[in-house]
Design a protein around this motif. Structure first.
Motif, short mmCIF file in Angstrom:
data_model
loop_
_atom_site.label_atom_id
_atom_site.label_comp_id
_atom_site.label_asym_id
_atom_site.label_seq_id
_atom_site.Cartn_x
_atom_site.Cartn_y
_atom_site.Cartn_z
N VAL A 156 0.84 -1.20 0.00
CA VAL A 156 0.00 0.00 0.00
C VAL A 156 0.87 1.25 0.00
O VAL A 156 0.61 2.21 -0.73
CB VAL A 156 -0.95 0.00 1.22
CG1 VAL A 156 -1.71 1.33 1.30
CG2 VAL A 156 -1.93 -1.16 1.14
N ARG A 158 3.96 1.66 -1.11
CA ARG A 158 4.61 1.87 -2.41
C ARG A 158 3.62 2.44 -3.43
O ARG A 158 3.96 3.36 -4.19
CB ARG A 158 5.18 0.55 -2.93
CG ARG A 158 6.36 0.03 -2.12
CD ARG A 158 6.97 -1.17 -2.81
NE ARG A 158 8.03 -1.78 -2.01
CZ ARG A 158 8.97 -2.58 -2.50
NH1 ARG A 158 8.97 -2.87 -3.80
NH2 ARG A 158 9.88 -3.11 -1.72
N CYS A 159 2.41 1.89 -3.44
CA CYS A 159 1.41 2.37 -4.40
C CYS A 159 0.98 3.79 -4.06
O CYS A 159 0.74 4.61 -4.96
CB CYS A 159 0.21 1.43 -4.41
SG CYS A 159 0.57 -0.20 -5.11
N LEU A 160 0.89 4.09 -2.78
CA LEU A 160 0.51 5.43 -2.36
C LEU A 160 1.52 6.46 -2.85
O LEU A 160 1.16 7.55 -3.31
CB LEU A 160 0.39 5.47 -0.83
CG LEU A 160 -0.18 6.74 -0.19
CD1 LEU A 160 -0.92 6.39 1.09
CD2 LEU A 160 0.93 7.75 0.13
N CYS A 259 -5.96 5.80 -1.16
CA CYS A 259 -5.13 4.59 -1.28
C CYS A 259 -5.07 3.93 0.08
O CYS A 259 -4.47 4.48 1.01
CB CYS A 259 -3.72 4.94 -1.77
SG CYS A 259 -2.61 3.51 -1.88
N LEU A 283 -7.05 4.65 -6.06
CA LEU A 283 -6.23 3.51 -6.44
C LEU A 283 -6.96 2.23 -6.06
O LEU A 283 -7.23 2.01 -4.87
CB LEU A 283 -4.86 3.58 -5.73
CG LEU A 283 -4.06 4.87 -5.94
CD1 LEU A 283 -2.65 4.71 -5.37
CD2 LEU A 283 -4.01 5.27 -7.41
N ASP A 285 -8.44 -0.93 -4.66
CA ASP A 285 -7.98 -1.61 -3.45
C ASP A 285 -7.38 -2.98 -3.74
O ASP A 285 -6.39 -3.38 -3.14
CB ASP A 285 -9.10 -1.71 -2.42
CG ASP A 285 -10.41 -2.22 -2.99
OD1 ASP A 285 -10.43 -3.30 -3.59
OD2 ASP A 285 -11.43 -1.52 -2.82
N VAL A 288 -3.68 -2.45 -4.78
CA VAL A 288 -2.70 -1.92 -3.83
C VAL A 288 -2.55 -2.77 -2.58
O VAL A 288 -1.50 -2.74 -1.93
CB VAL A 288 -3.03 -0.46 -3.43
CG1 VAL A 288 -3.19 0.41 -4.65
CG2 VAL A 288 -4.27 -0.37 -2.56
N ASN A 289 -3.58 -3.55 -2.21
CA ASN A 289 -3.47 -4.32 -0.97
C ASN A 289 -3.05 -5.77 -1.19
O ASN A 289 -3.26 -6.63 -0.34
CB ASN A 289 -4.77 -4.25 -0.15
CG ASN A 289 -5.94 -4.95 -0.82
OD1 ASN A 289 -5.79 -5.69 -1.79
ND2 ASN A 289 -7.14 -4.73 -0.29
N ALA A 316 3.12 -1.85 -7.95
CA ALA A 316 3.33 -0.41 -8.06
C ALA A 316 3.43 0.01 -9.53
O ALA A 316 2.91 1.06 -9.93
CB ALA A 316 4.58 0.00 -7.29
N ILE A 319 -0.03 0.11 -11.00
CA ILE A 319 -0.73 1.33 -10.59
C ILE A 319 -0.32 2.49 -11.49
O ILE A 319 -1.16 3.27 -11.97
CB ILE A 319 -0.46 1.65 -9.12
CG1 ILE A 319 -1.25 0.71 -8.20
CG2 ILE A 319 -0.80 3.10 -8.79
CD1 ILE A 319 -2.76 0.91 -8.23
#
Length: 358
Positions: A156, A158-160, A259, A283, A285, A288-289, A316, A319
């Motif tokens: 999460v 990294r994606c954020l 996110c 993003l 869920d 990212v999770n 990532a 995303i």
């Protein structure tokens, strides 16, 4: 005594829905397999005091479908499934129940791998694993992956940062005001990472001890759980149960980026378009999770930490790809993500011999 397994009629597009009962052990559970197009189904076991079977069926089918999409996007070579045990984890759960659940999973002969989820711990999974080869997320042994929560939080985070780079022009989170809803294992770990990156935290949780800990250790501000859309924030990170983003709450949201680790954050698919029209980047869920299931998959496939880290980097990258496509095509990120998964599933189905599809 072996648990009784009864096949129920699954929703259209689902492969199997099973009711597992062992009254002497207090077990009443549902196991749902959505798709095995990309490999054996994998997804955690949740224990929750559902109001009735209909509510439990609705939850397990929704979650199983989500696992198909999550596992596909993470490139894990796994299909999607989920299980729920009906009951209060704090009051009803026993080692005998978990062993009976393990027997039910074993009876599915490897078509479904289970792991921990809400209300279920690694110790509970160890009890289930004493009766099945298909319980993962365990500690110890050469390939035991242990608690998946830190991997979920890392994914999460990294994606954020990828989302922040797109929305704010930089992945630097210093001074960014982030509201973390839910301070369980994943939410707290994410909050710690955000604090380390210099973000200003606002936290909300029904567990006041967890809130107080975050205030003291992380310098977080706090708000009541029913007031999470009141503070002015840059980023909203939902890490509690699903359905938090409704049409109404989406209209109140001040954040420009959403996110978080919670599953099924959108109350309805239409909320994604509402967010897009308001200029809020969401993003998806299930992308990212995926860190937790990546960790669990490493146990299934007997892979190491490097394999896990490579797949965290992969989500990532996905995303970043879907954000670019969503902007270029004027579509929601959920629409882009769903279409990417559907193409993966279609390619897999088309590649199978006809006799295997029968």
């Amino acid at each position: 005594m072996e648990p009784k397994l009864t096949d129920l009629t699954p929703p259209q597009g689902f492969e199997r829905l099973v009711l597992a009962e062992a009254p002497e052990a207090g077990l009443r559970a549902l196991i749902c397999i959505h798709s095995t197009a990309l490999g054996p189904a994998a997804g955690g076991c949740r224990m929750w005091p559902y109001a009735g079977d209909a509510e439990a069926v609705q939850d397990v089918t929704r979650l199983a479908r989500g696992m198909t999409y999550k596992n596909a996007m993470a490139g894990l070579g796994l299909g999607g499934g989920k299980s729920v045990i009906i009951g209060d984890a704090r009051r009803d759960k026993t080692p005998a129940m978990m062993r009976a659940f393990g027997q039910a999973v074993e009876a599915l002969a490897g078509s479904y791998y289970t792991a921990e989820d809400v209300g279920i711990s690694t110790a509970d999974m160890a009890e289930a694993a004493s009766r099945t080869r298909y319980a993962v997320g365990l500690t110890g042994g050469a390939h035991g992956s242990g608690d998946p929560s830190p991997w979920t939080a890392e994914g999460v985070f990294r994606c954020l940062r990828v989302g922040a780079a797109r929305v704010f022009g930089s992945e630097d989170l210093a001074g960014r005001r982030v509201l973390v809803q839910g301070l369980g294992h994943v939410g707290l770990s994410l909050a710690e990472k955000l604090h380390g990156a210099g973000a200003e935290l606002v936290v909300a949780d029904i567990n006041q001890a967890a809130v107080q800990d975050a205030r003291q250790r992380l310098g977080a501000a706090s708000c009541a759980p029913d007031e999470i859309f009141a503070p002015q924030v840059d980023i909203f990170a939902p890490c509690a149960l699903g359905g938090v983003l409704t049409e109404g709450s989406a209209a109140q949201l001040s954040a420009r980026l959403v996110c978080g680790a919670a599953n099924n954050q959108l109350a309805t698919p239409a909320v994604a378009e509402t967010l897009r029209k308001r200029g809020i980047t969401y993003l998806p869920d299930y992308v990212v999770n995926a860190g937790g299931i990546i960790s669990v998959a490493s146990e299934i496939h007997r892979k190491d930490d490097r394999w896990r880290r490579d797949r965290l980097a992969g989500i990532a990258e996905r995303i970043a790809e879907m954000l670019a496509r969503a902007e270029a095509e004027g579509r929601t990120t959920t629409d882009i993500a769903d279409s990417m998964v559907e193409r993966m599933l279609a390619r897999s189905r088309n590649a199978k011999p006809q006799h295997a599809q029968a």
